[in-house]
Scaffold this motif. Structure first.
Motif, PDB file in Angstrom:
ATOM      1  N   ILE A  70      27.239 -26.723  14.353  1.00  0.00           N
ATOM      2  CA  ILE A  70      28.125 -26.864  13.194  1.00  0.00           C
ATOM      3  C   ILE A  70      28.064 -25.631  12.301  1.00  0.00           C
ATOM      4  N   VAL A  71      26.998 -24.855  12.412  1.00  0.00           N
ATOM      5  CA  VAL A  71      26.901 -23.643  11.612  1.00  0.00           C
ATOM      6  C   VAL A  71      28.012 -22.660  11.972  1.00  0.00           C
ATOM      7  N   ASP A  72      28.519 -22.760  13.217  1.00  0.00           N
ATOM      8  CA  ASP A  72      29.592 -21.873  13.667  1.00  0.00           C
ATOM      9  C   ASP A  72      30.965 -22.530  13.650  1.00  0.00           C
ATOM     10  N   VAL A  73      31.012 -23.807  14.003  1.00  0.00           N
ATOM     11  CA  VAL A  73      32.319 -24.461  14.112  1.00  0.00           C
ATOM     12  C   VAL A  73      32.177 -25.950  13.810  1.00  0.00           C
ATOM     13  N   GLN A  74      33.127 -26.475  13.060  1.00  0.00           N
ATOM     14  CA  GLN A  74      33.192 -27.903  12.786  1.00  0.00           C
ATOM     15  C   GLN A  74      34.458 -28.443  13.435  1.00  0.00           C
ATOM     16  N   LEU A  75      34.303 -29.251  14.458  1.00  0.00           N
ATOM     17  CA  LEU A  75      35.460 -29.718  15.207  1.00  0.00           C
ATOM     18  C   LEU A  75      36.161 -30.900  14.555  1.00  0.00           C
ATOM     19  N   GLN A  76      35.422 -31.685  13.797  1.00  0.00           N
ATOM     20  CA  GLN A  76      36.033 -32.889  13.215  1.00  0.00           C
ATOM     21  C   GLN A  76      35.591 -33.043  11.770  1.00  0.00           C
ATOM     22  N   PRO A  77      36.535 -33.253  10.866  1.00  0.00           N
ATOM     23  CA  PRO A  77      36.163 -33.410   9.456  1.00  0.00           C
ATOM     24  C   PRO A  77      35.518 -34.762   9.194  1.00  0.00           C
ATOM     25  N   GLY A  78      34.779 -34.845   8.105  1.00  0.00           N
ATOM     26  CA  GLY A  78      34.259 -36.129   7.679  1.00  0.00           C
ATOM     27  C   GLY A  78      35.317 -36.871   6.887  1.00  0.00           C
ATOM     28  N   SER A  79      35.057 -38.135   6.606  1.00  0.00           N
ATOM     29  CA  SER A  79      35.956 -38.921   5.755  1.00  0.00           C
ATOM     30  C   SER A  79      35.244 -39.174   4.436  1.00  0.00           C
ATOM     31  N   ALA A  80      35.908 -38.898   3.336  1.00  0.00           N
ATOM     32  CA  ALA A  80      35.257 -38.978   2.038  1.00  0.00           C
ATOM     33  C   ALA A  80      36.084 -39.792   1.045  1.00  0.00           C
ATOM     34  N   VAL A  81      35.406 -40.171  -0.037  1.00  0.00           N
ATOM     35  CA  VAL A  81      36.018 -40.943  -1.115  1.00  0.00           C
ATOM     36  C   VAL A  81      35.725 -40.194  -2.419  1.00  0.00           C
ATOM     37  N   THR A  82      36.667 -40.203  -3.353  1.00  0.00           N
ATOM     38  CA  THR A  82      36.424 -39.523  -4.629  1.00  0.00           C
ATOM     39  C   THR A  82      35.323 -40.236  -5.412  1.00  0.00           C
ATOM     40  N   ARG A 115      23.683 -28.940   5.988  1.00  0.00           N
ATOM     41  CA  ARG A 115      22.623 -28.547   5.053  1.00  0.00           C
ATOM     42  C   ARG A 115      21.416 -27.967   5.802  1.00  0.00           C
ATOM     43  N   GLU A 116      21.060 -28.589   6.911  1.00  0.00           N
ATOM     44  CA  GLU A 116      19.867 -28.138   7.638  1.00  0.00           C
ATOM     45  C   GLU A 116      20.068 -26.774   8.279  1.00  0.00           C
ATOM     46  N   TYR A 117      21.263 -26.530   8.819  1.00  0.00           N
ATOM     47  CA  TYR A 117      21.488 -25.288   9.561  1.00  0.00           C
ATOM     48  C   TYR A 117      22.220 -24.215   8.748  1.00  0.00           C
ATOM     49  N   GLY A 118      22.422 -24.468   7.462  1.00  0.00           N
ATOM     50  CA  GLY A 118      22.931 -23.422   6.582  1.00  0.00           C
ATOM     51  C   GLY A 118      24.426 -23.241   6.548  1.00  0.00           C
ATOM     52  N   ARG A 119      25.185 -24.282   6.867  1.00  0.00           N
ATOM     53  CA  ARG A 119      26.643 -24.174   6.715  1.00  0.00           C
ATOM     54  C   ARG A 119      26.976 -24.448   5.250  1.00  0.00           C
ATOM     55  N   PRO A 120      27.662 -23.556   4.549  1.00  0.00           N
ATOM     56  CA  PRO A 120      27.876 -23.714   3.098  1.00  0.00           C
ATOM     57  C   PRO A 120      28.900 -24.767   2.722  1.00  0.00           C
ATOM     58  N   GLY A 121      29.860 -25.037   3.606  1.00  0.00           N
ATOM     59  CA  GLY A 121      30.908 -25.985   3.253  1.00  0.00           C
ATOM     60  C   GLY A 121      31.278 -26.868   4.431  1.00  0.00           C
ATOM     61  N   LEU A 122      31.917 -27.987   4.126  1.00  0.00           N
ATOM     62  CA  LEU A 122      32.291 -28.950   5.165  1.00  0.00           C
ATOM     63  C   LEU A 122      33.738 -29.387   4.944  1.00  0.00           C
ATOM     64  N   ASP A 123      34.477 -29.534   6.030  1.00  0.00           N
ATOM     65  CA  ASP A 123      35.853 -30.039   5.948  1.00  0.00           C
ATOM     66  C   ASP A 123      35.819 -31.563   5.839  1.00  0.00           C
ATOM     67  N   VAL A 124      36.608 -32.113   4.934  1.00  0.00           N
ATOM     68  CA  VAL A 124      36.679 -33.565   4.793  1.00  0.00           C
ATOM     69  C   VAL A 124      38.127 -33.983   4.575  1.00  0.00           C
ATOM     70  N   VAL A 125      38.398 -35.232   4.916  1.00  0.00           N
ATOM     71  CA  VAL A 125      39.684 -35.846   4.574  1.00  0.00           C
ATOM     72  C   VAL A 125      39.386 -36.943   3.559  1.00  0.00           C
ATOM     73  N   VAL A 126      39.988 -36.854   2.391  1.00  0.00           N
ATOM     74  CA  VAL A 126      39.751 -37.831   1.329  1.00  0.00           C
ATOM     75  C   VAL A 126      40.643 -39.046   1.559  1.00  0.00           C
ATOM     76  N   ARG A 127      40.010 -40.193   1.676  1.00  0.00           N
ATOM     77  CA  ARG A 127      40.747 -41.448   1.880  1.00  0.00           C
ATOM     78  C   ARG A 127      40.111 -42.510   1.005  1.00  0.00           C
ATOM     79  N   ASP A 128      40.610 -42.682  -0.177  1.00  0.00           N
ATOM     80  CA  ASP A 128      40.014 -43.637  -1.108  1.00  0.00           C
ATOM     81  C   ASP A 128      40.177 -45.088  -0.657  1.00  0.00           C
ATOM     82  N   SER A 129      41.083 -45.331   0.272  1.00  0.00           N
ATOM     83  CA  SER A 129      41.256 -46.701   0.769  1.00  0.00           C
ATOM     84  C   SER A 129      40.003 -47.188   1.514  1.00  0.00           C
TER      85      SER A 129
END
Length: 303
Positions: A70-82, A115-129
């Motif tokens: 994941i430090v090099d490539v993130q294939l799938q975003p996480g799902s997040a809530v505000t 966090r463990e491997y030093g990736r500074p940011g993560l792609d997410v899709v916000v879905r409050d539902s």
């Protein structure tokens, strides 16, 4: 090392049909989103702005080596809530989520790996539902984890129990999880095992089928029953008393090659073993046969 990310155009191909965001109409933005957002893709959200799901059914995230790439490539975003939506449902989580702007409902291992491997940011899709209710949060996290090999059966059972309590009935939980009521009942029953046997089940030393049988045994007798069953399985089978071992093919062939042994042969062999001289052999015959038989023997010898 520069962080590589899939482009938004490639996102559809990277997300499986069972993904929590599958089928959502997604719009991309780099601006913060407010409560009620649905299907908003946020690229490379700083990990310090993301909090893990406090209602994650996993006891622990376990080894993350499989996600080191994941430090090099993130294939799938996480799902997040505000944050605002989450705290409406779980107001007591304010301290636990800290200053995070988004709570990751599915993708907690990806967040931990970043966090463990030093990736500074993560792609997410916000879905409050996903945070429409406590039950929907738990169900979303469970559906993501149930199919994973490292989601052990006791974690699964604990999550099922939480969902049943939230929805009040096992039938409702089964409907939410798209499982049968029997599956739900079986998972809940496993929590009646002693802690020792739950650990054996987690480690794969105890099968689910055997565990289901042990659940019916009083808790104080379960370990002894399990050990007795192990001993029974390890003991060699005892053949019935009236059974005789079948001769091997080699023994059968040996028997076929041997000449037939007659009664006369047996008598001769007995005399030889006894080293009987004529007087001893005659005395033996006289001891065994009556006078009438001896007369008949003499006639047979004379021909």
């Amino acid at each position: 090392m520069a962080t590589k990310r899939t482009s938004f155009a490639d996102l559809g191909g990277a997300i499986g049909k069972n993904s929590p965001i599958g089928g959502a109409k997604i719009r991309e933005t780099n601006k913060p989103v407010t409560a009620g957002a649905e299907g908003v893709f946020l690229a490379n959200v700083p990990v310090e702005k993301l909090a893990g799901n406090p209602r994650n059914p996993r006891d622990e995230l376990k080894n993350l080596e499989d996600l080191s790439s994941i430090v090099d490539v993130q294939l799938q975003p996480g799902s997040a809530v505000t944050r605002e939506t989450w705290l409406k449902v779980f107001p007591g989580d304010d301290t636990e989520i800290g200053e995070a702007e988004y709570i990751v409902v599915t993708g907690n291992r990806r967040l931990a790996a970043a966090r463990e491997y030093g990736r500074p940011g993560l792609d997410v899709v916000v879905r409050d539902s996903l945070a429409a209710s406590p039950a929907s949060v738990l169900t979303s996290a469970m559906l993501e984890n149930i199919a994973r090999e490292d989601f052990d059966v006791i974690e699964e059972a604990k999550a099922v129990e939480m969902l049943v309590k939230e929805l009040s009935t096992a039938a409702a939980a089964a409907t939410m999880l798209k499982k049968s009521t029997a599956w739900v009942s079986t998972r809940r029953a496993l929590l009646n095992l002693t802690p020792e046997l739950q650990e054996k089940l987690r480690a794969g030393e105890l099968g689910v089928r055997e565990a289901r049988a042990l659940v019916k045994v009083p808790r104080e007798e379960q370990v002894a029953a399990w050990l007795a069953e192990l001993e029974r399985k390890e003991a060699p089978p005892v053949p019935p008393e009236d059974s005789k071992p079948s001769p091997s093919d080699a023994e059968k062939n040996d028997d076929e090659d041997r000449p037939e042994v007659t009664p006369v042969d047996k008598i001769v062999k007995a005399f030889k073993n006894a080293k009987a001289d004529p007087e001893t052999a005659t005395a033996a015959l006289e001891e065994f046969f009556d006078p009438a038989d001896l007369i008949q023997i003499k006639h047979l010898i004379k021909g």
